[in-house]
Design an enzyme around this catalytic site. Structure first.
Site, PDB file in Angstrom:
ATOM      1  N   TYR A 359      24.842 -25.841 -20.432  1.00 13.02           N
ATOM      2  CA  TYR A 359      24.288 -27.024 -19.801  1.00 13.02           C
ATOM      3  C   TYR A 359      24.825 -28.272 -20.491  1.00 13.02           C
ATOM      4  CZ  TYR A 359      21.191 -26.554 -23.847  1.00 13.02           C
ATOM      5  OH  TYR A 359      20.702 -26.405 -25.119  1.00 13.02           O
ATOM      6  N   SER A 372      17.305 -28.884 -35.677  1.00 10.21           N
ATOM      7  CA  SER A 372      18.314 -28.110 -34.950  1.00 10.21           C
ATOM      8  C   SER A 372      18.308 -28.411 -33.460  1.00 10.21           C
ATOM      9  CB  SER A 372      18.107 -26.614 -35.187  1.00 10.21           C
ATOM     10  OG  SER A 372      16.840 -26.200 -34.701  1.00 10.21           O
ATOM     11  N   GLY A 373      17.350 -29.197 -32.969  1.00  8.22           N
ATOM     12  CA  GLY A 373      17.434 -29.647 -31.585  1.00  8.22           C
ATOM     13  C   GLY A 373      16.335 -29.185 -30.665  1.00  8.22           C
ATOM     14  N   HIS A 377      10.415 -32.725 -23.793  1.00  2.41           N
ATOM     15  CA  HIS A 377      11.155 -33.734 -23.031  1.00  2.41           C
ATOM     16  C   HIS A 377      10.935 -33.592 -21.530  1.00  2.41           C
ATOM     17  CE1 HIS A 377      14.193 -30.812 -21.662  1.00  2.41           C
ATOM     18  NE2 HIS A 377      14.210 -30.328 -22.893  1.00  2.41           N
ATOM     19  N   CYS A 395      13.390 -25.539 -25.603  1.00  2.97           N
ATOM     20  CA  CYS A 395      12.592 -26.762 -25.621  1.00  2.97           C
ATOM     21  C   CYS A 395      11.360 -26.603 -24.731  1.00  2.97           C
ATOM     22  CB  CYS A 395      13.424 -27.949 -25.146  1.00  2.97           C
ATOM     23  SG  CYS A 395      14.732 -28.437 -26.298  1.00  2.97           S
TER      24      CYS A 395
END
Length: 470
Positions: A359, A372-373, A377, A395
């Site tokens: 993505y 690390s992300g 959101h 996420c």
């Protein structure tokens, strides 16, 4: 992983072989040619730097501007490896002095600058010291230049990850490393506290970064140092320091900070003998305040996030979390920062470009909970799945409206917990603030003053002050 030798900037080599000059020339010579971008990496060496003069604090640097300025050309490639393309050119001095400077480390008072020498754009620059602490920096307006916005630490090893795009938009990268010089006189032991002044959430962790390591086998020195690092609060809470590594301590209460607590952190190290003929120096105090207690608990099994303020539910949000193979980390996390817009790409977390899982998306209202992300959101592309199934790559996604509300509601230090995700447990220290996943007995075992029972470790020093007073 990159290595460090003297002052030289060392880059990661391709698996199985090191880059060589002939191969580099062939790569740069003409077709066939892989995607690549040349970077100019500049910094000031220890010798000859004039005490961090103001001339070295401007935004753009030239080889003659700062004494001891060293600039190297480094190749970033599509494989994420690279090489130093030519030896640095020193502004002044003879060959003997140049040879000496080759083994000198970087001056921590000088700047660190990364600039594109070819057409393209920088997309990400991450600089971490040996303890995982991130160095703040800023990209220039055209994404061609990066400069640190906070000083380097003395006596540290830094790893630099650079992501970029070449003129055709192809992603490239390289990993580099260098070290900074220790304090000129060996330095007195000091502590730098975090967070800075401000208002934070109830899960905020107090950090103390030492100017030089105190080894685990020197228990007496560690105990003296802990006694000198004083945390007081209004109202009174129970808390303790925990040694994360030889140069880093974290302090937390037994339970979350009460809403509206005022926390003061100060060092009593100045002039105190910490080890054998080693003394502490002055450190800057910190004071911060705790806001309302915000807790966001996501149940991946029910696909719902429940947000509470001071114990009262203020919103229930349909969400989607990590699917099979990408399960969201379970456990307690702490909000690290809020980023209004983030570009998320699969290859930054190991998903190969061209595969069905890849993505590349602009993401709004991104609340970061791991380095690390992992974010909470807006995910307008998965609205139909939110509240029904888990379809993300790790996420927590929600509607744009809910993400905007969450973004506006939480602050750094607020508590985010994930349950029933099937994912790995959030680590305590190496990927954000997972400190709250450690039980209190284990936390106390990380103190030089008290073991898991809260008893002194047989030290002749007085027992720990685990109950800060107002």
């Amino acid at each position: 992983m990159a290595a460090v030798t003297g002052a030289m900037l060392v880059v990661a080599a391709a698996p199985g072989r090191a880059p060589d000059a002939d191969t580099t020339e062939r790569t740069l010579g003409g077709p066939p040619r892989e995607a690549a971008v040349t970077l100019l990496v500049g910094r000031v060496l220890e010798e000859g730097h004039e005490a961090g003069g103001e001339r070295c604090a401007v935004r753009m640097f030239r080889p003659g501007l700062c004494s001891g300025w060293q600039e190297q050309r480094v190749l970033a490639t599509a494989r994420g490896v690279g090489s130093v393309l030519k030896e640095p050119t020193l502004r002044e001095g003879d060959a003997a002095r140049a040879a000496r400077q080759e083994v000198l480390p970087t001056d921590a008072r000088g700047p660190l600058e990364i600039t594109l020498a070819d057409a393209g754009r920088l997309t990400d620059v991450t600089v971490q010291d040996g303890h995982g602490r991130h160095l703040a920096g800023e990209l220039g307006p055209h994404s061609e230049h990066w400069l640190n916005t906070e000083p380097l630490r003395a006596g540290e090893t830094y790893t630099v990850h650079v992501g970029a795009q070449d003129a055709g938009g192809a992603p490239v990268g390289v990993t580099m490393a260098f070290r900074t010089a220790p304090p000129a006189d060996g330095g007195r032991l000091t502590a730098e506290f975090g967070p800075g002044p401000g208002t934070y959430g109830a899960g905020e962790i107090v950090t103390a970064s030492l100017s030089r390591p105190v080894p685990a086998d020197d228990l007496a020195a560690r105990a003296r140092l802990e006694q000198a690092l004083q945390v007081t609060s209004e109202p009174h809470v129970e808390g303790a320091w925990h040694w994360v590594d030889d140069s880093t301590l974290h302090y937390r209460p037994r339970t979350y900070w009460p809403a509206h607590t005022v926390v003061r952190v100060r060092s009593g190290l100045d002039g105190v003998e910490v080890g054998d003929h080693e003394y502490g120096g002055p450190s800057e105090d910190v004071q911060f305040t705790i806001a309302d207690r915000i807790e966001a608990v996501t149940d991946s099994a029910t696909h719902r996030m429940t947000v509470r303020r001071n114990g009262r539910v203020i919103r229930t949000i349909p969400v989607t979390t990590g699917k099979a193979g990408f399960r969201t980390r379970s456990g307690i996390k702490v909000v690290l920062r809020k980023e209004p817009k983030v570009r998320m790409r699969g290859d930054t977390v190991g998903i190969q470009r061209g595969t069905k899982e890849f993505y590349d998306l602009p993401v709004l209202y991104a609340t970061r909970v791991t380095w690390s992300g992992e974010y909470i959101h807006a995910a307008p592309w998965s609205v139909e799945a939110q509240g029904e199934e888990n379809v993300s790559h790790g996420c927590t996604g929600m509607s744009t409206e809910d993400a905007a509300w969450f973004f506006d509601t939480v602050r750094e230090g607020d508590i985010v917990e994930v349950v029933n995700s099937g994912g790995a447990k959030m680590a305590p220290f190496d990927n954000g603030f997972g400190d709250w996943n450690m039980d209190w007995r284990t936390w106390l075992a990380g103190s030089a003053l008290a073991d898991a029972e809260g008893d002194p470790h047989g030290s002749p020093l007085s027992p720990p002050r685990l109950h800060p007073t107002t």
